[in-house]
Design a protein around this motif. Structure first.
Motif, PDB file in Angstrom:
ATOM      1  N   ALA A 269     -14.709  39.078 -25.151  1.00 28.71           N
ATOM      2  CA  ALA A 269     -13.169  39.210 -24.574  1.00 28.71           C
ATOM      3  C   ALA A 269     -13.320  38.552 -23.547  1.00 28.71           C
ATOM      4  O   ALA A 269     -13.948  38.792 -22.333  1.00 28.71           O
ATOM      5  CB  ALA A 269     -13.166  40.682 -24.578  1.00 28.71           C
ATOM      6  N   ALA A 270     -12.075  37.718 -23.435  1.00 26.30           N
ATOM      7  CA  ALA A 270     -12.035  36.731 -22.159  1.00 26.30           C
ATOM      8  C   ALA A 270     -11.618  37.746 -20.943  1.00 26.30           C
ATOM      9  O   ALA A 270     -12.012  37.229 -19.702  1.00 26.30           O
ATOM     10  CB  ALA A 270     -10.994  35.779 -22.478  1.00 26.30           C
ATOM     11  N   PHE A 271     -10.922  38.853 -21.273  1.00 28.89           N
ATOM     12  CA  PHE A 271     -10.572  39.520 -20.091  1.00 28.89           C
ATOM     13  C   PHE A 271     -11.963  40.215 -19.423  1.00 28.89           C
ATOM     14  O   PHE A 271     -11.841  40.351 -18.381  1.00 28.89           O
ATOM     15  CB  PHE A 271      -9.712  40.863 -20.908  1.00 28.89           C
ATOM     16  N   MET A 272     -12.723  40.703 -20.433  1.00 27.95           N
ATOM     17  CA  MET A 272     -14.088  41.466 -19.850  1.00 27.95           C
ATOM     18  C   MET A 272     -14.817  40.277 -18.871  1.00 27.95           C
ATOM     19  O   MET A 272     -15.350  40.744 -17.870  1.00 27.95           O
ATOM     20  CB  MET A 272     -14.788  41.732 -20.770  1.00 27.95           C
ATOM     21  N   ARG A 273     -14.818  39.129 -19.486  1.00 29.98           N
ATOM     22  CA  ARG A 273     -15.758  38.084 -18.786  1.00 29.98           C
ATOM     23  C   ARG A 273     -14.758  37.747 -17.266  1.00 29.98           C
ATOM     24  O   ARG A 273     -15.512  37.739 -16.514  1.00 29.98           O
ATOM     25  CB  ARG A 273     -15.425  36.531 -19.403  1.00 29.98           C
ATOM     26  N   MET A 274     -13.559  37.870 -17.376  1.00 30.46           N
ATOM     27  CA  MET A 274     -12.906  37.657 -16.034  1.00 30.46           C
ATOM     28  C   MET A 274     -12.997  38.774 -15.229  1.00 30.46           C
ATOM     29  O   MET A 274     -13.352  38.748 -13.931  1.00 30.46           O
ATOM     30  CB  MET A 274     -11.173  37.571 -16.389  1.00 30.46           C
ATOM     31  N   MET A 275     -13.028  39.978 -15.479  1.00 29.24           N
ATOM     32  CA  MET A 275     -13.490  41.184 -14.905  1.00 29.24           C
ATOM     33  C   MET A 275     -14.851  41.284 -13.881  1.00 29.24           C
ATOM     34  O   MET A 275     -14.787  41.475 -12.732  1.00 29.24           O
ATOM     35  CB  MET A 275     -12.996  42.500 -15.774  1.00 29.24           C
ATOM     36  N   ILE A 276     -15.726  40.715 -14.962  1.00 29.27           N
ATOM     37  CA  ILE A 276     -17.009  40.768 -14.386  1.00 29.27           C
ATOM     38  C   ILE A 276     -17.283  39.429 -13.194  1.00 29.27           C
ATOM     39  O   ILE A 276     -17.669  39.770 -12.184  1.00 29.27           O
ATOM     40  CB  ILE A 276     -18.220  40.506 -15.544  1.00 29.27           C
ATOM     41  N   LYS A 277     -16.594  38.469 -13.746  1.00 26.28           N
ATOM     42  CA  LYS A 277     -16.661  37.254 -12.864  1.00 26.28           C
ATOM     43  C   LYS A 277     -15.920  37.657 -11.661  1.00 26.28           C
ATOM     44  O   LYS A 277     -16.276  37.413 -10.413  1.00 26.28           O
ATOM     45  CB  LYS A 277     -15.735  36.090 -13.609  1.00 26.28           C
ATOM     46  N   ASP A 278     -14.857  38.580 -11.472  1.00 27.06           N
ATOM     47  CA  ASP A 278     -14.093  38.864 -10.389  1.00 27.06           C
ATOM     48  C   ASP A 278     -15.137  39.770  -9.384  1.00 27.06           C
ATOM     49  O   ASP A 278     -15.238  39.252  -8.312  1.00 27.06           O
ATOM     50  CB  ASP A 278     -12.898  39.489 -10.641  1.00 27.06           C
ATOM     51  N   ILE A 279     -15.760  40.517 -10.065  1.00 28.25           N
ATOM     52  CA  ILE A 279     -16.598  41.541  -9.497  1.00 28.25           C
ATOM     53  C   ILE A 279     -17.759  41.083  -8.927  1.00 28.25           C
ATOM     54  O   ILE A 279     -18.167  40.922  -7.692  1.00 28.25           O
ATOM     55  CB  ILE A 279     -17.178  42.567 -10.245  1.00 28.25           C
ATOM     56  N   LEU A 280     -18.374  40.022  -9.586  1.00 26.18           N
ATOM     57  CA  LEU A 280     -19.651  39.149  -9.014  1.00 26.18           C
ATOM     58  C   LEU A 280     -19.101  38.272  -8.010  1.00 26.18           C
ATOM     59  O   LEU A 280     -19.850  38.223  -6.868  1.00 26.18           O
ATOM     60  CB  LEU A 280     -20.132  38.505 -10.326  1.00 26.18           C
ATOM     61  N   SER A 281     -17.926  37.387  -8.210  1.00 25.38           N
ATOM     62  CA  SER A 281     -17.835  36.662  -7.113  1.00 25.38           C
ATOM     63  C   SER A 281     -17.308  37.241  -5.839  1.00 25.38           C
ATOM     64  O   SER A 281     -17.815  36.771  -4.797  1.00 25.38           O
ATOM     65  CB  SER A 281     -16.453  35.698  -7.609  1.00 25.38           C
ATOM     66  N   LYS A 282     -16.943  38.325  -5.799  1.00 27.20           N
ATOM     67  CA  LYS A 282     -16.407  39.136  -4.698  1.00 27.20           C
ATOM     68  C   LYS A 282     -17.711  39.475  -3.850  1.00 27.20           C
ATOM     69  O   LYS A 282     -17.642  39.949  -2.615  1.00 27.20           O
ATOM     70  CB  LYS A 282     -15.477  40.176  -4.848  1.00 27.20           C
ATOM     71  N   ASN A 283     -18.836  39.498  -4.584  1.00 24.16           N
ATOM     72  CA  ASN A 283     -19.925  40.048  -4.030  1.00 24.16           C
ATOM     73  C   ASN A 283     -20.990  39.129  -3.767  1.00 24.16           C
ATOM     74  O   ASN A 283     -22.220  39.379  -3.716  1.00 24.16           O
ATOM     75  CB  ASN A 283     -20.469  41.236  -4.883  1.00 24.16           C
ATOM     76  N   GLY A 284     -20.532  37.708  -3.750  1.00 17.45           N
ATOM     77  CA  GLY A 284     -21.498  36.601  -3.424  1.00 17.45           C
ATOM     78  C   GLY A 284     -22.378  36.076  -4.532  1.00 17.45           C
ATOM     79  O   GLY A 284     -23.230  35.266  -4.215  1.00 17.45           O
ATOM     80  N   TYR A 285     -21.960  36.544  -5.635  1.00 16.84           N
ATOM     81  CA  TYR A 285     -22.878  35.803  -6.930  1.00 16.84           C
ATOM     82  C   TYR A 285     -21.969  34.576  -7.251  1.00 16.84           C
ATOM     83  O   TYR A 285     -21.048  34.647  -7.259  1.00 16.84           O
ATOM     84  CB  TYR A 285     -22.958  36.776  -8.085  1.00 16.84           C
ATOM     85  N   THR A 286     -22.671  33.760  -7.983  1.00 20.60           N
ATOM     86  CA  THR A 286     -22.150  32.601  -8.461  1.00 20.60           C
ATOM     87  C   THR A 286     -22.215  32.684 -10.134  1.00 20.60           C
ATOM     88  O   THR A 286     -23.123  32.784 -10.619  1.00 20.60           O
ATOM     89  CB  THR A 286     -22.850  31.194  -7.998  1.00 20.60           C
ATOM     90  N   VAL A 287     -20.941  32.463 -10.620  1.00 15.79           N
ATOM     91  CA  VAL A 287     -20.883  32.529 -11.900  1.00 15.79           C
ATOM     92  C   VAL A 287     -20.903  30.931 -12.495  1.00 15.79           C
ATOM     93  O   VAL A 287     -20.238  30.255 -12.254  1.00 15.79           O
ATOM     94  CB  VAL A 287     -19.505  33.302 -12.419  1.00 15.79           C
ATOM     95  N   VAL A 288     -22.139  30.879 -13.099  1.00 16.08           N
ATOM     96  CA  VAL A 288     -22.287  29.298 -13.397  1.00 16.08           C
ATOM     97  C   VAL A 288     -21.826  29.170 -14.735  1.00 16.08           C
ATOM     98  O   VAL A 288     -21.725  27.938 -15.226  1.00 16.08           O
ATOM     99  CB  VAL A 288     -23.764  28.931 -13.319  1.00 16.08           C
ATOM    100  N   GLY A 289     -21.537  30.226 -15.665  1.00 14.52           N
ATOM    101  CA  GLY A 289     -21.075  29.802 -17.004  1.00 14.52           C
ATOM    102  C   GLY A 289     -20.707  31.024 -17.866  1.00 14.52           C
ATOM    103  O   GLY A 289     -20.809  32.217 -17.309  1.00 14.52           O
ATOM    104  N   GLU A 290     -19.878  30.913 -18.833  1.00 12.75           N
ATOM    105  CA  GLU A 290     -19.404  31.955 -19.747  1.00 12.75           C
ATOM    106  C   GLU A 290     -19.832  31.638 -21.123  1.00 12.75           C
ATOM    107  O   GLU A 290     -19.585  30.246 -21.473  1.00 12.75           O
ATOM    108  CB  GLU A 290     -17.917  32.285 -19.496  1.00 12.75           C
TER     109      GLU A 290
END
Length: 120
Positions: free
Chosen positions: A11-32
């Protein structure tokens, strides 16, 4: 640079939610990736520090993907994501080598807690 994470969910929506949480906390999302097959290819290519893996996906489910990734890299760090009521699958996932699991809908604090614990 923050720790590098690969997000796997159909689910693209779920990926977006996790990406948002991680990005705001200093993690780098390198792929989906949208299924287990893509996840394995992306893991080999990107060599992330951590993978968040949905359990139920088309083509190849998360548990099969965990086993494949662990076969490629026994040190892989993977956190499973599941909806409520998938406890038996979560146990399978942990036995397959997952470090932890988080339940949907995601609680940002719980996501960050699981991610930081898995990366120790």
């Amino acid at each position: 640079m923050g720790k590098r994470v690969l997000i796997v969910d159909d689910a693209a929506f779920m990926r977006m939610m996790i990406k948002d949480i991680l990005s705001k906390n200093g993690y780098t999302v390198v792929g989906e990736a949208e299924n287990g097959n893509v996840a394995i290819e992306k893991y080999k290519e990107l060599k992330p520090d951590l993978v968040t893996m949905d359990i139920t996906m088309p083509e190849m489910d998360g548990i099969a993907a965990v086993k494949e990734i662990k076969a490629v890299d026994p040190a892989a760090r993977i956190i499973m994501c599941s909806a409520m009521g998938q406890q038996a699958m979560v146990i399978d996932a942990i036995q397959a080598g997952a470090k932890d699991f988080i339940v949907k809908p995601f609680q940002p604090e719980r996501v960050i807690e699981a991610v930081s614990k898995a990366l120790v």
